[in-house]
Design a protein around this motif. Sequence first.
Motif, PDB file in Angstrom:
ATOM      1  N   SER B 128      21.148  18.619  51.679  1.00 45.58           N
ATOM      2  CA  SER B 128      19.885  18.852  50.959  1.00 45.58           C
ATOM      3  C   SER B 128      19.390  20.285  51.045  1.00 45.58           C
ATOM      4  CB  SER B 128      18.787  17.924  51.445  1.00 45.58           C
ATOM      5  OG  SER B 128      19.274  16.655  51.636  1.00 45.58           O
ATOM      6  N   TYR B 132      17.567  23.218  48.243  1.00 44.66           N
ATOM      7  CA  TYR B 132      16.245  23.827  48.421  1.00 44.66           C
ATOM      8  C   TYR B 132      16.339  25.344  48.429  1.00 44.66           C
ATOM      9  CZ  TYR B 132      15.185  19.108  49.976  1.00 44.66           C
ATOM     10  OH  TYR B 132      15.073  17.761  50.051  1.00 44.66           O
ATOM     11  N   ARG B 135      16.927  26.772  45.085  1.00 43.67           N
ATOM     12  CA  ARG B 135      15.720  26.745  44.262  1.00 43.67           C
ATOM     13  C   ARG B 135      14.877  27.989  44.524  1.00 43.67           C
ATOM     14  NH1 ARG B 135      12.280  22.208  46.381  1.00 43.67           N
ATOM     15  NH2 ARG B 135      12.005  23.770  47.978  1.00 43.67           N
ATOM     16  N   GLU B 187       8.698  24.540  55.591  1.00 39.01           N
ATOM     17  CA  GLU B 187       9.370  23.301  55.210  1.00 39.01           C
ATOM     18  C   GLU B 187      10.791  23.247  55.759  1.00 39.01           C
ATOM     19  OE1 GLU B 187       9.581  22.389  51.032  1.00 39.01           O
ATOM     20  OE2 GLU B 187       7.500  21.732  51.103  1.00 39.01           O
ATOM     21  N   ILE B 191      12.471  20.636  58.617  1.00 39.15           N
ATOM     22  CA  ILE B 191      13.691  19.837  58.480  1.00 39.15           C
ATOM     23  C   ILE B 191      14.708  20.209  59.553  1.00 39.15           C
ATOM     24  CG2 ILE B 191      15.567  19.227  56.917  1.00 39.15           C
ATOM     25  CD1 ILE B 191      13.799  20.087  54.613  1.00 39.15           C
TER      26      ILE B 191
END
Lengths: 149, 396
Positions: B128, B132, B135, B187, B191
Amino acid sequence: MINQINKTISAVVEIARGMATIMKHFFREPITLEYPEKKPELGERYRGRLALLTNPDGSDICLGCMTCQKVCPCVDLIQIEKEGKEVKEFTIDIGRCIFCGNCTEACPKGALVMTKEFELADYSRNTLVYDKKALTLSPEESEKWKSRT
Amino acid sequence: MIENLIKKDMLINVGPQHPSTHGVLRLIMTLEGEIIRDTKPVIGYLHRGKEKLAESRSYTQYLPMVDRVDYLSSFFYQAAYCYAVEEIAGLKVPKRAEYIRLITMEFNRIASHLLWLGSFLLDLGATSPLFYVFREREEIVTLFEELTGQRMMYNFYTFGGVKKDFPDGWIAKALDLCKKMPALFDEYEAIITKNPIFLERTKDIGVMTPKLGIDYGITGPNIRASGVDLDLRKSSPYSVYGELDVKPCLAQSGDSYDRYIVRIAEMRESIRLIEEAIEKIPGGIPERLRVKKVNCGCNQDECQHCGFDMQLVGKKVNPIVFKPPVGEATSMIESPRGITLCYIVSNGTNKPYRVKWRTPSFSSVQVLPELVKDKNYSDLMPIFGSLDVVLPEVDR
Ligand code: SF4
Ligand code: SF4
């Protein structure tokens, strides 16, 4: 033993925190573009396929001074043939061009521009060699490119 | 019998299509069971002769090729090359151009670190974060596209300055991004940083002692993770870093985890630097500067609106007849992976006599056998990934 339990608890908490962060992404807008249907909006300075501009009356702006050829990092990529003062042939091998923009910057007349065209895939290398006819834009289109900064 | 079989060393070949690198690297490894006994990196698969090419091209012709030495941090290589040429030719760079260079370089550092973060975690099995970081990287790359015209090979700097000013509205967009970024880093940290699996796989793995790092010439975040305070932006400021308040990000233990921590901290630091630079940039917003320039029009060197420091290029050089005098120059840059050095010898013609690149990833590959020696095979990825090796830069 106590240590182990503590470790396990903190691990579970941390993984849950990570998962919660990942879950947040479910509710965000997608940022990808369905490419062939939707085209990206390109900036004004985008460096795409090269093109030659023309005067409003349809004559060439290019003088055939060869500056563009001399600054091009891919040696001999631009080929210019002159007949007297007239530029007879002007070919660019787009297949070898690295779209660096050196030529457009060096051109003393601003005759060479980089358009926003980027879909240049083709079936053979030969068709990627653009001759003068393929490179030259119409006077109306040229006006559009001339105003670009 | 079985014991004999197990004891026997096994030779395996990792790569050249290697998952954990940008590019291709081959590792010849001798394993004893799962324990790595010996590693031999085989480099050169991406050799494009970048140094030799310079000798047959003029200074300007070589400029776009410099981008391709390391395609993830193009701006840094261009800067190193331009500083070296400027030193030989004695060209002065205006302040505004220096600030534009600094802002773009720091953005590039973030983009490069982001990509590293994604690929590092991909190596560890987390998919994942890769999406991110792409992006976020996309937003930076879009800014670059707007500024320079391309997404990776920018060809934006020139001898004595930069080619273009910021487009209208660019600074506002950049500031918006700077505001958004720290929350996104939080963020990632939520994680990754305390994830037990990540900790288990990276803590105390691949410890690089300061001595080992210095012996092998490791620079950049890799050595700062071992606690060695070496940051050219601070210790010998080039560009206008001297005017900004640069804080080197350090960690102590030098393991894979610390290299991650240092890079995350560096991204935050870069954001702060960009914000500070945008505040301090002479001339400020391009739209306003343009108006002021027209209104003033005095053309004096010390003028606040149209003086030397507000220009983009100090003295324009003619790309064809540009011939720096005989001499040699070295420039050093703190790139995202460490110290990049460019050494140019000029013999007075329009082509460089010799261009030499010192690239930080090269050292990182050399230290790899030491770091993975006697480690489990499964530790290879966390160690190699954390070094942030970019292969085109090694082979150049
Ligand atoms: S530099 Fe410009 S004017 Fe000279 S040959 Fe090339 S396109 Fe024509
Ligand atoms: S864009 Fe660069 S590579 Fe392409 S023709 Fe112009 S100078 Fe040559």
